[in-house]
Scaffold this active site. Structure first.
Site, mmCIF file in Angstrom:
data_model
loop_
_atom_site.group_PDB
_atom_site.id
_atom_site.type_symbol
_atom_site.label_atom_id
_atom_site.label_comp_id
_atom_site.label_asym_id
_atom_site.label_seq_id
_atom_site.Cartn_x
_atom_site.Cartn_y
_atom_site.Cartn_z
ATOM 1 N N LYS A 147 14.166 -24.254 35.812
ATOM 2 C CA LYS A 147 15.314 -24.073 36.711
ATOM 3 C C LYS A 147 15.380 -25.114 37.823
ATOM 4 O O LYS A 147 16.469 -25.467 38.277
ATOM 5 C CB LYS A 147 15.311 -22.668 37.292
ATOM 6 C CG LYS A 147 15.660 -21.640 36.231
ATOM 7 C CD LYS A 147 16.121 -20.336 36.815
ATOM 8 C CE LYS A 147 16.603 -19.478 35.662
ATOM 9 N NZ LYS A 147 16.563 -18.079 35.896
ATOM 10 N N GLU A 180 15.423 -19.243 46.868
ATOM 11 C CA GLU A 180 16.841 -19.613 46.842
ATOM 12 C C GLU A 180 17.575 -18.715 47.822
ATOM 13 O O GLU A 180 17.225 -17.537 47.974
ATOM 14 C CB GLU A 180 17.384 -19.402 45.418
ATOM 15 C CG GLU A 180 18.750 -20.019 45.154
ATOM 16 C CD GLU A 180 19.099 -19.961 43.663
ATOM 17 O OE1 GLU A 180 18.874 -20.952 42.954
ATOM 18 O OE2 GLU A 180 19.597 -18.912 43.217
ATOM 19 N N HIS A 224 19.650 -7.443 37.526
ATOM 20 C CA HIS A 224 20.001 -8.818 37.155
ATOM 21 C C HIS A 224 20.210 -8.992 35.660
ATOM 22 O O HIS A 224 20.150 -10.099 35.140
ATOM 23 C CB HIS A 224 18.940 -9.809 37.664
ATOM 24 C CG HIS A 224 18.583 -9.617 39.100
ATOM 25 N ND1 HIS A 224 19.507 -9.687 40.110
ATOM 26 C CD2 HIS A 224 17.405 -9.323 39.690
ATOM 27 C CE1 HIS A 224 18.915 -9.456 41.261
ATOM 28 N NE2 HIS A 224 17.643 -9.219 41.037
ATOM 29 N N ARG A 262 21.783 -21.823 24.441
ATOM 30 C CA ARG A 262 21.785 -21.016 23.219
ATOM 31 C C ARG A 262 23.076 -20.231 23.138
ATOM 32 O O ARG A 262 23.893 -20.264 24.047
ATOM 33 C CB ARG A 262 20.623 -20.029 23.261
ATOM 34 C CG ARG A 262 20.707 -19.159 24.515
ATOM 35 C CD ARG A 262 19.717 -18.030 24.522
ATOM 36 N NE ARG A 262 19.494 -17.516 25.852
ATOM 37 C CZ ARG A 262 20.223 -16.593 26.451
ATOM 38 N NH1 ARG A 262 21.258 -16.079 25.829
ATOM 39 N NH2 ARG A 262 19.939 -16.185 27.671
HETATM 40 P P1 ADP Z 1 22.318 -13.212 28.195
HETATM 41 O O1 ADP Z 1 22.362 -11.746 28.269
HETATM 42 O O2 ADP Z 1 23.027 -13.884 29.282
HETATM 43 O O3 ADP Z 1 22.593 -13.766 26.850
HETATM 44 P P2 ADP Z 1 19.544 -12.848 28.723
HETATM 45 O O4 ADP Z 1 18.730 -13.733 29.592
HETATM 46 O O5 ADP Z 1 19.821 -11.461 29.136
HETATM 47 O O6 ADP Z 1 20.848 -13.632 28.471
HETATM 48 O O7 ADP Z 1 18.785 -12.894 27.302
HETATM 49 C C1 ADP Z 1 19.193 -12.349 26.117
HETATM 50 C C2 ADP Z 1 18.867 -10.874 26.032
HETATM 51 O O8 ADP Z 1 18.890 -10.480 24.682
HETATM 52 C C3 ADP Z 1 17.487 -10.532 26.532
HETATM 53 O O9 ADP Z 1 17.558 -9.319 27.241
HETATM 54 C C4 ADP Z 1 16.691 -10.360 25.275
HETATM 55 O O10 ADP Z 1 15.593 -9.540 25.434
HETATM 56 C C5 ADP Z 1 17.742 -9.755 24.382
HETATM 57 N N1 ADP Z 1 17.514 -9.935 22.964
HETATM 58 C C6 ADP Z 1 16.881 -10.928 22.395
HETATM 59 N N2 ADP Z 1 16.843 -10.790 21.075
HETATM 60 C C7 ADP Z 1 17.500 -9.658 20.788
HETATM 61 C C8 ADP Z 1 17.828 -8.971 19.587
HETATM 62 N N3 ADP Z 1 17.475 -9.417 18.390
HETATM 63 N N4 ADP Z 1 18.536 -7.843 19.662
HETATM 64 C C9 ADP Z 1 18.910 -7.381 20.847
HETATM 65 N N5 ADP Z 1 18.640 -8.001 22.007
HETATM 66 C C10 ADP Z 1 17.941 -9.116 21.990
HETATM 67 P P1 ADP Z 2 17.998 -15.421 34.547
HETATM 68 O O1 ADP Z 2 17.418 -16.660 33.979
HETATM 69 O O2 ADP Z 2 17.026 -14.325 34.673
HETATM 70 O O3 ADP Z 2 19.266 -15.025 33.837
HETATM 71 P P2 ADP Z 2 19.729 -16.253 36.767
HETATM 72 O O4 ADP Z 2 19.455 -17.331 37.730
HETATM 73 O O5 ADP Z 2 20.769 -16.510 35.747
HETATM 74 O O6 ADP Z 2 18.377 -15.800 36.049
HETATM 75 O O7 ADP Z 2 20.117 -14.954 37.597
HETATM 76 C C1 ADP Z 2 20.287 -13.702 37.012
HETATM 77 C C2 ADP Z 2 21.069 -12.807 37.951
HETATM 78 O O8 ADP Z 2 20.381 -12.670 39.198
HETATM 79 C C3 ADP Z 2 22.435 -13.323 38.335
HETATM 80 O O9 ADP Z 2 23.416 -12.983 37.397
HETATM 81 C C4 ADP Z 2 22.667 -12.655 39.676
HETATM 82 O O10 ADP Z 2 23.072 -11.318 39.508
HETATM 83 C C5 ADP Z 2 21.288 -12.658 40.288
HETATM 84 N N1 ADP Z 2 21.068 -13.839 41.137
HETATM 85 C C6 ADP Z 2 20.460 -14.995 40.773
HETATM 86 N N2 ADP Z 2 20.406 -15.863 41.799
HETATM 87 C C7 ADP Z 2 21.020 -15.240 42.845
HETATM 88 C C8 ADP Z 2 21.272 -15.603 44.202
HETATM 89 N N3 ADP Z 2 20.886 -16.767 44.693
HETATM 90 N N4 ADP Z 2 21.929 -14.705 44.990
HETATM 91 C C9 ADP Z 2 22.301 -13.504 44.520
HETATM 92 N N5 ADP Z 2 22.079 -13.102 43.266
HETATM 93 C C10 ADP Z 2 21.437 -13.955 42.417
#
Ligand code: ADP
Ligand code: ADP
Ligand code: MG
Length: 503
Positions: free
Chosen positions: A115, A198, A233, A290
């Site tokens: 990050k 942050e 989050h 991804r």
């Molecule tokens: P986003 O929700 O923004 O795509 P996340 O950081 O929440 O990103 O990551 C993906 C989420 O999907 C994670 O909570 C992970 O544990 C979950 N995940 C990964 N593989 C699977 C799967 N095969 N079925 C359901 N959930 C999954």
């Molecule tokens: P991850 O890799 O776990 O998805 P992110 O940086 O995308 O981490 O943050 C996940 C969530 O955490 C965001 O969607 C938001 O709700 C919260 N978050 C992250 N950074 C901040 C921030 N600086 N202030 C407030 N909320 C935050």
């Protein structure tokens, strides 16, 4: 690309298999011991056991996955999301083994997976950043840096994902403990305990932009997604377009996301995440290299198949054209195996009966079936319900009905909770911030009527379960009778234990 291994399980594995099949690509599934009977195993053209009952010994084992790909004679690997989807070493190993990794270059994964490095690149590409500071592990220095940022601040994991390794710090005294806790969580989850500070934004929105690149300098955006309905989050409900974003803000967000994708000559599907404050000022959060869990809402309003795009680009093709985009409104609810009335603890067990919703504008991405024994060791997400409508009100109405039609008997799910959120007038106004769930729903309980209806449903299911016609030979000819629980349950009677019905 002739045959592709999907290095993932259940819902997302099934979703990818369906597109591959449509494109004439053979599919190879892999499975851990608890997943022997999982839906993706029977859906794929062939399947290989990985052995092991933990993620580490199955879906996270690069050696086992490569061996399965070799045995299955796959020429490509799709990682899905979660597991190894953002693991640069895995992508490199796939390429070194002479296969196509369906995703960005290993370098792009590596850069964005860190990050701090991602922030640096985003800053150079002109994206607005939140004030931040590195952690020096010297109490007085860190305390000074935190005070300079101004409380509240957020301790974040450099290698973070899935909302883990994050701690809000409201004052100086909480800092040391929060850093230690975030560090421990990050080390356990990502094998990398580095954290940074942050500036914490109060009651923000999470808005992200879907981008797509061909790795040859061409990048497009496929609009934004609003993902502010979160718990810890982690996203629960996502939609597009965002009810909060003005046309002007949308243009600026998409332009910023494209700048970053261009700067790294991005290949494949990616998401640039932003945090937007109450004054509509936005800041870069991170880039996910991804396919995203919530990609389906974009597919519905853009009338595209993002997995097909991934496969097209991975085979060396160009970017397909977007026509008539965006069209209407789409919303997604994540259905989890959890008990929202008991602090959202994950649940597991056997699905006795499942009925998926359907109807105009409804899409369900699921790997559930009657009798599926849900293992406790994996992500608790069971399915995703996606509703499309010509406008937001129609999409919400359809989602409301789809959720109430979704029947899962045998395990606790968050469906009732989702219905209450969809019914919330604040949600209808588009007023949810990333903190609304924590603020208004931390002690959520289903209303009595809801609890009763679950019991009634279960009883009704039992009573109506598989009646069958039985033909017996009796004097004077064959006799056909309907045999159901009324005939077979004997002395069992609903609500009056021990009373014999007498017939
Ligand atoms: P986003 O929700 O923004 O795509 P996340 O950081 O929440 O990103 O990551 C993906 C989420 O999907 C994670 O909570 C992970 O544990 C979950 N995940 C990964 N593989 C699977 C799967 N095969 N079925 C359901 N959930 C999954
Ligand atoms: P991850 O890799 O776990 O998805 P992110 O940086 O995308 O981490 O943050 C996940 C969530 O955490 C965001 O969607 C938001 O709700 C919260 N978050 C992250 N950074 C901040 C921030 N600086 N202030 C407030 N909320 C935050
Ligand atoms: Mg994120």
């Amino acid at each position: 690309m002739k045959r592709m291994l999907i290095a993932n399980r259940c819902e997302i594995a099934c979703r990818i298999i369906r597109t591959a099949r449509e494109m004439g690509i053979d599919t190879v599934a892999v499975y851990s011991d608890p997943d022997r009977c999982a839906a993706h195993v029977s859906l794929a053209d062939r399947a290989f056991p990985l052995g092991g009952d933990t993620s580490a010994s199955s879906y996270l084992s690069v050696a086992k996955l490569l061996e399965a790909a070799r045995q299955g004679r796959a020429d490509a690997i799709h990682p899905g999301y979660g597991f190894l989807a953002e693991n640069a070493d895995f992508a490199r190993a796939v390429e070194s083994a002479g296969m196509v990794f369906v995703g960005p270059t290993p370098d792009a994964i590596e850069t964005m997976g860190d990050k701090l490095h991602a922030r640096e690149l985003a800053g150079k590409a002109g994206l607005p950043l939140l004030p931040s500071a590195t952690v020096k592990d010297k109490q007085s220095t860190d305390s000074k840096a935190a005070a300079k940022l101004g409380f509240p601040i957020l301790v974040k994991a450099v290698a973070g994902g899935g909302g883990r390794g994050m701690r809000v710090v409201r004052n100086k005294t909480e800092l040391t403990d929060a850093v230690a806790a975030a560090r421990r969580e990050a080390a356990a989850a990502f094998g990398d305990g580095r954290v940074y500070l942050e500036k914490y934004i109060a009651d923000p929105r999470h808005i992200e932009v879907q981008v797509f690149g061909d790795g040859r300098g061409n990048v497009v955006d496929v609009g934004e997604r609003e993902c502010s309905v979160q718990r810890r989050h982690q996203k629960i409900i996502e939609e597009t377009p965002s009810p909060f974003v003005s046309t002007r803000l949308r243009e600026r967000l998409c332009a910023a996301a494209l700048e970053l994708a261009k700067a790294i000559n991005y290949r494949g599907a990616g998401t640039v995440e932003f945090i937007v404050d109450q004054n509509s000022e936005f800041y870069f959060l991170e880039m996910n290299t991804r396919l995203q869990v919530e990609h389906a809402v974009t597919e519905m309003t853009a009338s595209v198949d993002l997995v097909a795009w991934q496969l097209e680009v991975a085979s060396g093709g160009g970017l397909p054209r977007l026509v008539n985009h965006p069209r209407g409104h789409a919303i997604e609810c994540r259905v989890y195996a959890e008990d929202p009335a008991a602090g959202f603890v994950p649940t597991a067990g056997r699905v006795l009966r499942v009925e998926h919703p359907t109807g105009p504008g409804i899409r369900v991405d699921s790997a559930l079936f009657d009798g599926w024994e849900i293992p406790i060791e994996y992500d608790p997400m069971l399915a995703k319900v996606i509703a499309w409508g010509s406008d937001r009100a129609q999409a919400l109405g359809r989602m409301r009905h789809a959720l109430s039609e979704f029947l899962i008997v045998g395990i606790d799910t968050n469906i009732r909770f989702l219905i209450d959120v969809i019914d919330d007038p604040l949600f209808a106004q588009g007023g949810f911030t990333t903190n609304t769930i924590e603020q208004h729903y931390h002690d959520w309980k289903p209303s009595d009527g809801q609890a009763l209806s679950v019991a009634t449903t279960a009883a009704a299911l039992l009573m109506s379960s598989t009646p069958s016609l039985v033909t017996s030979s009796a004097a004077g000819g064959n006799k056909t009778t309907l045999v159901g629980p009324w005939q077979t349950l004997g002395g069992w009677c609903m609500g009056r234990a021990g009373v014999n019905r007498g017939d």
